[in-house]
Design an enzyme around this catalytic site. Structure first.
Site, PDB file in Angstrom:
ATOM      1  CG  ASP A   1      75.630  42.428  26.563  1.00 31.46           C
ATOM      2  OD1 ASP A   1      76.284  41.479  26.028  1.00 31.46           O
ATOM      3  OD2 ASP A   1      74.715  42.371  26.787  1.00 31.46           O
ATOM      4  CB  SER A   2      80.760  38.747  27.017  1.00 32.17           C
ATOM      5  OG  SER A   2      81.324  39.308  26.136  1.00 32.17           O
TER       6      SER A   2
ATOM      7  CG  ASP B   1      76.512  43.205  22.752  1.00 26.82           C
ATOM      8  OD1 ASP B   1      76.067  42.938  21.704  1.00 26.82           O
ATOM      9  OD2 ASP B   1      77.220  42.237  23.285  1.00 26.82           O
TER      10      ASP B   1
ATOM     11  CE  LYS C   1      76.613  41.015  19.694  1.00 24.42           C
ATOM     12  NZ  LYS C   1      75.599  40.471  20.777  1.00 24.42           N
TER      13      LYS C   1
ATOM     14  CD  GLU D   1      71.438  39.326  23.960  1.00 21.02           C
ATOM     15  OE1 GLU D   1      70.517  38.882  24.359  1.00 21.02           O
ATOM     16  OE2 GLU D   1      72.609  39.416  24.127  1.00 21.02           O
TER      17      GLU D   1
ATOM     18  CD  GLU E   1      76.171  33.495  22.716  1.00 18.71           C
ATOM     19  OE1 GLU E   1      75.671  34.534  22.371  1.00 18.71           O
ATOM     20  OE2 GLU E   1      76.601  33.235  23.892  1.00 18.71           O
TER      21      GLU E   1
END
Ligand code: KIV
Length: 266
Positions: free
Chosen positions: A46-47, A85, A114, A116, A184
């Site tokens: 999602d960057s 993501d 993925k 978080e 990260e």
């Protein structure tokens, strides 16, 4: 094509000590180049909210954005494992998480999703999705969807207490069924300890040389974002093509020359 990379391949690579090369990927042209250059995992991050949309955070990325870009990447790659993501607010409950994970798999072609965090609530969501047959990748440390809580992009888990908290969350995610874990921007020694303590592959970004895998944002490692990031390196320097830069990245990850101490945090 050499053999398709699966979550089992990643586990075998961890056991054999072969480093896993991952890069973010958002479109068909890059996905094809990366796949052909031997990148093992393509992460549709999602960057993309930052590097494609030009926003300051990942917080406006939607499920439709993620499905669209995952479809472009999965359609153009043959060998690499595709991790996608789950955007912010797409996994607020186990049921919502499963519904959206299914969309990423069925409409986007994701092979792993993925998400978080690592608290009890997130672990329940990971179990729920995993039990329905969709592999999940965890993400701890600097988790960009919580950027407003952190108040900026800072190195995490620097104290003994926070490092231990992160390790407990990593173990809990593994227990919940996570297939792999991204760490990260945390100190290299903390990432090394977590990688050694887990059976599942650990993918580092700004997490030192001792993780099982490395990932970078592809535009960062090509010097396209104009940012100088300690954890990244411009692999295009001295190369005459993007394909050459990506091959150099794969080779430096595999022969353990990237990342070095200069790309790691204490
Ligand atoms: O969104 C992303 O690109 C990521 C990686 C930086 C790990 O989550």
């Amino acid at each position: 094509m050499t053999e398709k990379v699966t979550v089992n391949t990643l586990k075998q690579m961890k056991s054999s000590g072969e480093k896993i090369a991952c890069l973010t990927s958002y479109d068909a042209s890059y996905a094809k180049l990366q796949d052909e250059a031997g990148v093992d995992v393509l992460l549709v991050g999602d960057s993309l909210g930052m590097v494609l949309h030009g926003e300051a955070t990942t917080l406006n990325v939607t499920m439709n954005d993620m499905i669209y870009h995952t479809r472009l990447v999965s359609g153009a790659s043959q060998r690499a494992l595709i991790i996608s993501d789950m955007p912010v607010n797409s996994y607020s409950s186990p049921e919502q998480g499963l519904e959206n994970a299914l969309r990423l798999v069925n409409e986007g072609g994701a092979e792993v999703v993925k998400l978080e965090g690592g608290n009890d609530e997130i672990c329940k969501i990971v179990s729920f999705i995993t039990e329905k047959g969709i592999p999940v990748c965890g993400h701890l440390g600097l988790i960009p969807q919580s950027i407003n809580k952190f108040g900026g992009y800072h190195v995490q888990a620097k104290t003994k207490e926070t490092a231990n908290e992160l390790k407990q969350e990593a173990l809990a995610l593994q227990e919940a069924g996570a297939a792999c874990l991204v760490l990260e921007c945390i100190p290299a020694r903390v990432a090394a300890d977590v990688s050694q303590s887990l059976d599942i592959p650990v993918i580092g970004i700004g997490a030192g040389p001792d993780c099982d895998a490395q990932v970078l944002v592809v535009y960062d490692m090509l010097g396209l974002t104009g940012k100088t990031l300690k954890h990244s390196k411009n692999f295009l320097v001295g190369k005459d093509s993007i394909a050459g830069a990506i091959k150099a990245y794969v080779s430096e990850v595999k022969n353990k020359s990237f990342p070095s101490v200069e790309h790691s945090f204490e």
